[in-house]
Design a protein around this motif. Structure first.
Motif, PDB file in Angstrom:
ATOM      1  N   TYR A 120       0.843  -1.197   0.000  1.00 53.78           N
ATOM      2  CA  TYR A 120       0.000   0.000   0.000  1.00 53.78           C
ATOM      3  C   TYR A 120       0.883   1.255   0.000  1.00 53.78           C
ATOM      4  O   TYR A 120       0.618   2.228  -0.721  1.00 53.78           O
ATOM      5  N   TYR A 123       2.184   1.786  -3.403  1.00 53.36           N
ATOM      6  CA  TYR A 123       1.094   2.259  -4.269  1.00 53.36           C
ATOM      7  C   TYR A 123       0.900   3.774  -4.113  1.00 53.36           C
ATOM      8  O   TYR A 123       0.833   4.509  -5.095  1.00 53.36           O
ATOM      9  N   CYS A 127       1.577   6.215  -7.212  1.00 53.04           N
ATOM     10  CA  CYS A 127       0.361   6.677  -7.890  1.00 53.04           C
ATOM     11  C   CYS A 127      -0.162   7.998  -7.329  1.00 53.04           C
ATOM     12  O   CYS A 127      -1.005   8.637  -7.944  1.00 53.04           O
ATOM     13  N   THR A 212      -4.266 -10.657  -1.802  1.00 54.31           N
ATOM     14  CA  THR A 212      -5.147  -9.972  -2.760  1.00 54.31           C
ATOM     15  C   THR A 212      -4.859  -8.479  -2.777  1.00 54.31           C
ATOM     16  O   THR A 212      -4.787  -7.864  -3.851  1.00 54.31           O
ATOM     17  N   LEU A 213      -4.662  -7.878  -1.591  1.00 60.09           N
ATOM     18  CA  LEU A 213      -4.349  -6.452  -1.511  1.00 60.09           C
ATOM     19  C   LEU A 213      -3.029  -6.126  -2.221  1.00 60.09           C
ATOM     20  O   LEU A 213      -2.908  -5.111  -2.908  1.00 60.09           O
ATOM     21  N   VAL A 215      -1.644  -7.863  -4.698  1.00 58.85           N
ATOM     22  CA  VAL A 215      -1.857  -7.994  -6.151  1.00 58.85           C
ATOM     23  C   VAL A 215      -2.584  -6.761  -6.691  1.00 58.85           C
ATOM     24  O   VAL A 215      -2.189  -6.193  -7.720  1.00 58.85           O
ATOM     25  N   LEU A 216      -3.630  -6.308  -5.982  1.00 60.66           N
ATOM     26  CA  LEU A 216      -4.367  -5.112  -6.410  1.00 60.66           C
ATOM     27  C   LEU A 216      -3.465  -3.877  -6.456  1.00 60.66           C
ATOM     28  O   LEU A 216      -3.491  -3.105  -7.415  1.00 60.66           O
ATOM     29  N   SER A 217      -2.642  -3.701  -5.393  1.00 61.30           N
ATOM     30  CA  SER A 217      -1.721  -2.554  -5.369  1.00 61.30           C
ATOM     31  C   SER A 217      -0.827  -2.555  -6.596  1.00 61.30           C
ATOM     32  O   SER A 217      -0.638  -1.518  -7.242  1.00 61.30           O
ATOM     33  N   TYR A 218      -0.306  -3.730  -6.928  1.00 60.89           N
ATOM     34  CA  TYR A 218       0.609  -3.790  -8.069  1.00 60.89           C
ATOM     35  C   TYR A 218      -0.107  -3.633  -9.406  1.00 60.89           C
ATOM     36  O   TYR A 218       0.457  -3.079 -10.348  1.00 60.89           O
ATOM     37  N   LEU A 219      -1.343  -4.109  -9.482  1.00 58.56           N
ATOM     38  CA  LEU A 219      -2.110  -3.887 -10.718  1.00 58.56           C
ATOM     39  C   LEU A 219      -2.343  -2.388 -10.932  1.00 58.56           C
ATOM     40  O   LEU A 219      -2.192  -1.872 -12.042  1.00 58.56           O
ATOM     41  N   TYR A 220      -2.683  -1.679  -9.846  1.00 57.84           N
ATOM     42  CA  TYR A 220      -2.856  -0.219  -9.925  1.00 57.84           C
ATOM     43  C   TYR A 220      -1.555   0.457 -10.330  1.00 57.84           C
ATOM     44  O   TYR A 220      -1.543   1.352 -11.180  1.00 57.84           O
ATOM     45  N   SER A 223      -0.820  -0.251 -14.085  1.00 50.79           N
ATOM     46  CA  SER A 223      -1.682   0.490 -15.018  1.00 50.79           C
ATOM     47  C   SER A 223      -1.384   1.994 -14.956  1.00 50.79           C
ATOM     48  O   SER A 223      -1.391   2.676 -15.975  1.00 50.79           O
TER      49      SER A 223
END
Length: 304
Positions: A120, A123, A127, A212-213, A215-220, A223
């Motif tokens: 996090y 991220y 971002c 999951t958190l 993976v989501l952080s890295y996807l954000y 992108s």
């Protein structure tokens, strides 16, 4: 068997990694070196993070927490395993076994959650750089760290309390180098359905939730970098700061997912042992190198 032999087991015997004499000496030296590396490397990082003002940032605050965890984490299992290599099978009392199980799960699940907090942090840094100091304030960092340690504490407490209610009356040989929950459940005479449910539901969600958190952080992050950053070196910079964290995540999560997330009945302890070795002895020794070799700030603080 339970009817014939109702004597309660008051201690267990840890069978360890191997009975082969020559291998025991080789393993003793290898794991002693890994353990000393872990203590020295992580101890250095904790000292640096505390004493070097330039490292008083969220990223290094979490790294200091992680190194602290790694020192305790390897200490829970490795010294006992080392004495096993020297003196053969290790006797451990029921209380000692529960304590080892407790601290292993406490520190392990804290680390899993802490890695999500670190993701996090990366991220926000990449971002949302303009609001970074506002979002990742010292208060937020403290809350995330305290939450990580508290989740680990409560999770381990559930396992230990439930394990302490089991009765053991058969043989007392644990096919492992420490008291982990699964080898212990295999020896219980009483019903272990509640323990297994806890292992399958709670432990799986403590592993998969943070995963999951992350993976989501890295996807954000990916992108964001692809959409917003135009230059090639501009794209590489965020990933190089994330690389160390991603390597840590892979080193910890792949073995943990392998060991704890499939339904846990009828799995051979022989398969679990090398995997447990990975995250209890090998990863804590590698973490300091992963962070220092890739990191300019840490290297210059080290020279100082």
């Amino acid at each position: 068997l339970a009817m014939l032999n109702q004597t309660e087991v008051s201690e267990f015997i840890l069978l360890g990694l191997t009975n082969i004499q020559g291998l025991q000496h080789f393993f003793f030296i290898s794991f002693l070196l890994l353990y000393l590396t872990s203590l020295l490397g992580n101890g250095t990082i904790v000292t640096m993070v505390i004493s070097e003002p330039r490292l008083h940032t969220p990223m290094y605050f979490f790294l200091g927490n992680l190194s602290c965890l790694d020192i305790f984490y390897s200490t829970v299992t490795v010294p006992k395993m080392l004495s096993g290599f020297l003196f053969g099978h290790q006797h451990i009392s029921f209380g000692g076994c529960l304590a080892q199980l407790y601290f292993f799960h406490f520190l392990g699940s804290t680390e899993v959650v802490l890695l999500a907090a670190m993701a996090y942090d990366r991220y926000v840094a990449i971002c949302n750089p303009l609001r970074y100091t506002l979002v990742m304030s010292p208060r937020t960092c403290l809350i995330l760290a305290v939450a990580s340690w508290s989740i680990g504490f409560l999770h381990a407490l559930m396992h230990s309390v439930l394990a302490s209610q089991l009765s053991f009356c058969g043989h007392n040989h644990i096919h492992h180098f420490f008291c982990d929950i699964k080898p212990l459940l295999n020896l219980a005479c009483s019903s272990t359905s509640l323990n297994l449910a806890l292992l399958n539901i709670v432990t799986s969600s403590i592993v998969l939730g943070p995963f999951t958190l992350i993976v989501l952080s890295y996807l954000y992050i990916i992108s964001f970098v692809i959409k917003k950053v135009r230059s090639q070196e501009g794209r590489w910079k965020p990933f190089s700061t994330c690389a160390s964290h991603l390597i840590l995540v892979a080193l910890l999560y792949i073995p943990v997912l392998f060991n704890y997330t499939p339904p846990s009945s009828g799995v051979s302890p022989r398969r679990d042992m090398p995997v447990s070795l990975m995250y209890s002895a090998v990863t804590p020794a590698l973490n300091p190198f992963i962070y220092t070799l890739r990191n300019q700030e840490v290297r210059s603080a080290l020279k100082k």
